[in-house]
Design a protein around this motif. Sequence first.
Motif, PDB file in Angstrom:
ATOM      1  N   ASP A  86       0.942  -1.048  -0.055  1.00 31.36           N
ATOM      2  CA  ASP A  86      -0.087  -0.102  -0.044  1.00 31.36           C
ATOM      3  C   ASP A  86       0.906   1.132   0.077  1.00 31.36           C
ATOM      4  O   ASP A  86       1.757   1.435   0.856  1.00 31.36           O
ATOM      5  N   VAL A  88       0.870   5.386   0.405  1.00 30.40           N
ATOM      6  CA  VAL A  88       0.113   6.571   0.897  1.00 30.40           C
ATOM      7  C   VAL A  88       0.875   7.879   0.340  1.00 30.40           C
ATOM      8  O   VAL A  88       2.115   8.015   0.665  1.00 30.40           O
ATOM      9  N   ALA A  95       0.587  11.477  -6.445  1.00 29.58           N
ATOM     10  CA  ALA A  95      -0.192  10.309  -6.448  1.00 29.58           C
ATOM     11  C   ALA A  95      -0.451   9.739  -7.888  1.00 29.58           C
ATOM     12  O   ALA A  95      -0.544   8.467  -7.840  1.00 29.58           O
ATOM     13  N   ARG A  99       0.512   6.231  -9.415  1.00 30.74           N
ATOM     14  CA  ARG A  99      -0.449   5.143 -10.131  1.00 30.74           C
ATOM     15  C   ARG A  99       0.237   4.774 -11.398  1.00 30.74           C
ATOM     16  O   ARG A  99      -0.027   3.564 -11.743  1.00 30.74           O
ATOM     17  N   ALA A 116      -1.668  -0.897  -4.200  1.00 33.06           N
ATOM     18  CA  ALA A 116      -2.626   0.033  -4.455  1.00 33.06           C
ATOM     19  C   ALA A 116      -2.025   1.536  -3.968  1.00 33.06           C
ATOM     20  O   ALA A 116      -1.093   1.460  -3.009  1.00 33.06           O
ATOM     21  N   HIS A 118      -2.843   4.987  -2.443  1.00 24.84           N
ATOM     22  CA  HIS A 118      -4.081   5.685  -1.891  1.00 24.84           C
ATOM     23  C   HIS A 118      -3.592   7.270  -1.638  1.00 24.84           C
ATOM     24  O   HIS A 118      -2.634   7.676  -0.810  1.00 24.84           O
ATOM     25  N   GLN A 119      -4.522   8.078  -1.956  1.00 26.09           N
ATOM     26  CA  GLN A 119      -4.096   9.589  -1.982  1.00 26.09           C
ATOM     27  C   GLN A 119      -4.741  10.236  -0.565  1.00 26.09           C
ATOM     28  O   GLN A 119      -6.014  10.532  -0.753  1.00 26.09           O
ATOM     29  N   THR A 120      -3.990  10.161   0.376  1.00 22.36           N
ATOM     30  CA  THR A 120      -4.619  10.501   1.566  1.00 22.36           C
ATOM     31  C   THR A 120      -3.485  10.886   2.796  1.00 22.36           C
ATOM     32  O   THR A 120      -2.327  10.399   2.066  1.00 22.36           O
ATOM     33  N   LEU A 125      -5.450   6.796   6.964  1.00 24.72           N
ATOM     34  CA  LEU A 125      -5.404   5.453   6.145  1.00 24.72           C
ATOM     35  C   LEU A 125      -6.155   4.501   7.040  1.00 24.72           C
ATOM     36  O   LEU A 125      -5.751   4.177   8.258  1.00 24.72           O
ATOM     37  N   ASP A 126      -7.008   3.678   6.209  1.00 21.36           N
ATOM     38  CA  ASP A 126      -7.706   2.387   7.074  1.00 21.36           C
ATOM     39  C   ASP A 126      -7.793   1.510   5.980  1.00 21.36           C
ATOM     40  O   ASP A 126      -8.846   1.438   5.410  1.00 21.36           O
ATOM     41  N   THR A 127      -7.067   0.675   5.751  1.00 18.81           N
ATOM     42  CA  THR A 127      -7.083  -0.453   4.990  1.00 18.81           C
ATOM     43  C   THR A 127      -7.363  -1.807   5.751  1.00 18.81           C
ATOM     44  O   THR A 127      -7.949  -2.788   4.926  1.00 18.81           O
TER      45      THR A 127
END
Length: 241
Positions: A86, A88, A95, A99, A116, A118-120, A125-127
Amino acid sequence: MNDWTTSHDRVLAQRRAEGWMFLIEAARDMRTTGAVAPSGKALARALTEPLRAGAPRPLAVLEAGAGTGAVTRTLIPLLSRSSRLDIVEANPRFAARLRHLVAAHPHLAGPPRQVAVHQTYVEHLDTGRRYDVIVSGLPLTNFTPAQVDRIMARYLEMLHPGGILTYFAYVGTRGARALTASRAEARRHAEVHEVMAGYQRGYATGRWTVWANLPPAHVWHLRRPLDAPRDQELPRDMARR
């Protein structure tokens, strides 16, 4: 023109493009970009060393603050079959570039590796996963002490017991800011240093200096304890604010 020359030219062009992108983003917001150049190869290798130690078993890996992907490109080939990555990155332009990197990377075209972007912010973040290795490129010395404490506590929460957090800090920044920054800025930087020192005292397994990077950097490895409950893990002087 042979294939090696063509490939070498592409790499140089990519590095120049990333250098310009970093300069542009630093001009927009130096506090969250944190540098004016991507991490060099030596720094990327030091940051990703825990993946080599964990190979060849599948690993769950988090990269936070990936920027243009200088460390990501070193990290991806180290992923074994069935590993999970992941990434971030809060900056929307970074971001988008990440990708594209993931979609085009030849190492991800074969065995099943889940990656993956994640744009945050990492705090958001909460995967639903815990990680064996977290690689942080966040410019922690640019944040407030409370933000740094929250980020570091979140990293520990997301690690498996025995998992490794690896991050870097540029050499000499504390002294430089003490001489050149305002009194308030120098005090903020010193307080951040104390927050980080508390985590280092509690969890550090090693520190290495990468002189080949520009600027030189210290790389820290911190390990989450194997058995203590989360609420008991923080050093006593680093209790949550």
